[in-house]
Design a protein around this motif. Sequence first.
Motif, short mmCIF file in Angstrom:
data_model
loop_
_atom_site.label_atom_id
_atom_site.label_comp_id
_atom_site.label_asym_id
_atom_site.label_seq_id
_atom_site.Cartn_x
_atom_site.Cartn_y
_atom_site.Cartn_z
N GLU A 171 0.85 -1.20 0.00
CA GLU A 171 0.00 0.00 0.00
C GLU A 171 0.88 1.25 0.00
N GLU A 210 2.22 -1.10 11.53
CA GLU A 210 1.65 -1.39 10.21
C GLU A 210 2.57 -0.85 9.11
N TYR A 265 -21.59 3.09 8.44
CA TYR A 265 -20.24 2.67 8.05
C TYR A 265 -19.47 3.86 7.53
N GLY A 272 -15.98 3.69 6.95
CA GLY A 272 -14.75 3.32 6.24
C GLY A 272 -13.52 3.46 7.11
N GLY A 273 -13.70 3.95 8.34
CA GLY A 273 -12.58 4.03 9.29
C GLY A 273 -12.85 3.11 10.46
N PHE A 274 -11.91 2.20 10.69
CA PHE A 274 -12.12 1.21 11.75
C PHE A 274 -12.27 1.89 13.11
N ASP A 310 -1.00 0.66 14.78
CA ASP A 310 -1.34 1.19 13.47
C ASP A 310 -1.30 2.70 13.65
N LYS A 365 -9.79 -8.47 5.56
CA LYS A 365 -8.84 -7.39 5.25
C LYS A 365 -8.03 -6.94 6.46
N LEU A 366 -8.61 -6.95 7.63
CA LEU A 366 -7.97 -6.28 8.77
C LEU A 366 -6.90 -7.15 9.43
N ARG A 367 -5.89 -6.48 9.97
CA ARG A 367 -4.73 -7.16 10.54
C ARG A 367 -4.97 -7.47 12.01
N LEU A 409 -1.69 5.32 11.83
CA LEU A 409 -2.79 6.12 11.30
C LEU A 409 -3.71 5.19 10.53
N ASP A 410 -4.77 4.74 11.21
CA ASP A 410 -5.72 3.84 10.55
C ASP A 410 -6.76 4.67 9.80
N GLY A 411 -7.03 4.25 8.55
CA GLY A 411 -8.01 4.96 7.74
C GLY A 411 -7.41 6.19 7.07
N SER A 412 -6.06 6.18 6.96
CA SER A 412 -5.38 7.40 6.47
C SER A 412 -5.90 7.85 5.10
N TYR A 445 -15.99 -6.92 9.23
CA TYR A 445 -15.22 -6.94 7.99
C TYR A 445 -14.99 -8.43 7.73
N PHE A 487 -19.76 -4.32 14.20
CA PHE A 487 -18.87 -4.02 13.08
C PHE A 487 -18.45 -5.36 12.49
P1 AHG Z 1 -5.57 1.46 7.03
O1 AHG Z 1 -5.94 2.83 6.57
O2 AHG Z 1 -4.73 1.44 8.25
O3 AHG Z 1 -5.01 0.63 5.90
O4 AHG Z 1 -6.93 0.72 7.48
C1 AHG Z 1 -8.07 0.87 6.74
C2 AHG Z 1 -9.06 -0.19 7.12
C3 AHG Z 1 -9.97 0.20 8.28
O5 AHG Z 1 -9.78 1.49 8.73
C4 AHG Z 1 -11.37 0.11 7.70
O6 AHG Z 1 -12.24 -0.57 8.56
C5 AHG Z 1 -11.18 -0.63 6.40
O7 AHG Z 1 -9.84 -0.41 5.99
C6 AHG Z 1 -12.09 -0.11 5.36
O8 AHG Z 1 -11.87 -0.92 4.23
P2 AHG Z 1 -12.76 -0.63 2.92
O9 AHG Z 1 -12.23 0.65 2.36
O10 AHG Z 1 -12.50 -1.83 2.06
O11 AHG Z 1 -14.20 -0.52 3.37
#
Ligand code: AHG
Length: 313
Positions: A61, A90, A220, A222-224, A109, A251-253, A111-114, A241, A239
């Motif tokens: 990424e 991460e 939702y 898009g940010g965990f 992590d 997807k999530l670690r 910055l999650d959802g950066s 995923y 929640f």
């Molecule tokens: P990161 O930005 O650390 O890679 O994490 C993003 C994760 C998490 O924040 C969120 O729940 C998930 O990606 C959303 O994924 P989608 O965009 O596929 O919905």
Amino acid sequence: MTIEPGTTPFQVDLRRHLREREEDRDLTRVICELATASRYIIYSIRTGELGVAGTSNLYGEAQLKLDVLADRIIRKRMTHTGVIASIASEEDAEVRVIDPEGKYSLVFDPLDGSSLVDVNLAVGTIVGIYRGADVLKPGREMVAALYILYGPRCTLVYTTGNGTHEFAMNALMEYTLVQEDLKIADRASMYAPGGTRNKYTPAVEAFVSHLESRGSKLRYSGGFVPDINQVLIKGQGMFLYPHLTDLPQGKLRLLYELNPMAFLVEQAGGAASNGRQRILDILPEGIDHRQPVFIGSKSDVAKIEELIRTLES
Ligand code: AHG
Ligand code: MN
Ligand code: MN
């Protein structure tokens, strides 16, 4: 203890809260240093460049400048504490040893959802803390977990295994107590479905239909971090995923996204599962180990596990 609206909130700051609960002084130092690090991360989110760093993480990424910057800020402050043995981030391909004799280790992590920063949505930092140098242990071995949510308000939610507590940053950039012992009700009336619906397996499809048939609302972002924070602060929710037909591991670690959130949610009376077992019991296979996740109201986590046993065994 919840601060009633309109009353003068106790200025119980984070350090005092940890001290009053007689938490280990070195653990208090690590948690307070993370709180301090968040001041610099907020500043960089609100003023810094949003560009691409020109590098990529081990997931391939593209790293945003903010990912790398947040990682550096936390690393620097953690090294400064003098009690950290190793760090798994991460944004780094391997676990970094700081001091093999260190008392605590960190998985995070930064910055999650950066990818949401450029559209001005809320993002966060997620941290898990272990005793000793080994971080590839099941999440149930963590001694603390926290997240910092950079939203309209900046809030910090932590647990050391004695409940889950919320703090908000004041004008002096100190975190003061908002509420202690958050509680998640057994049933959700809100759900956050990650992934793409056309890739859901039969059990997951049946689960979401079940929630919708009960009138649960879809929330939702898009940010965990904001999506889990919503479950904790609203006191109910699910929640997910999930495993997808083209992404069986989800997807999530596990290490620095699922385990810390599972600890925080369980301490608030919720549950967290990969659909077949408790997230906190899973032995990490590596720092990049991904897992499906169903996290939130306990009876609904049990429901998806039952659907998977029935429809996908
Ligand atoms: P990161 O930005 O650390 O890679 O994490 C993003 C994760 C998490 O924040 C969120 O729940 C998930 O990606 C959303 O994924 P989608 O965009 O596929 O919905
Ligand atoms: Mn993340
Ligand atoms: Mn991230």
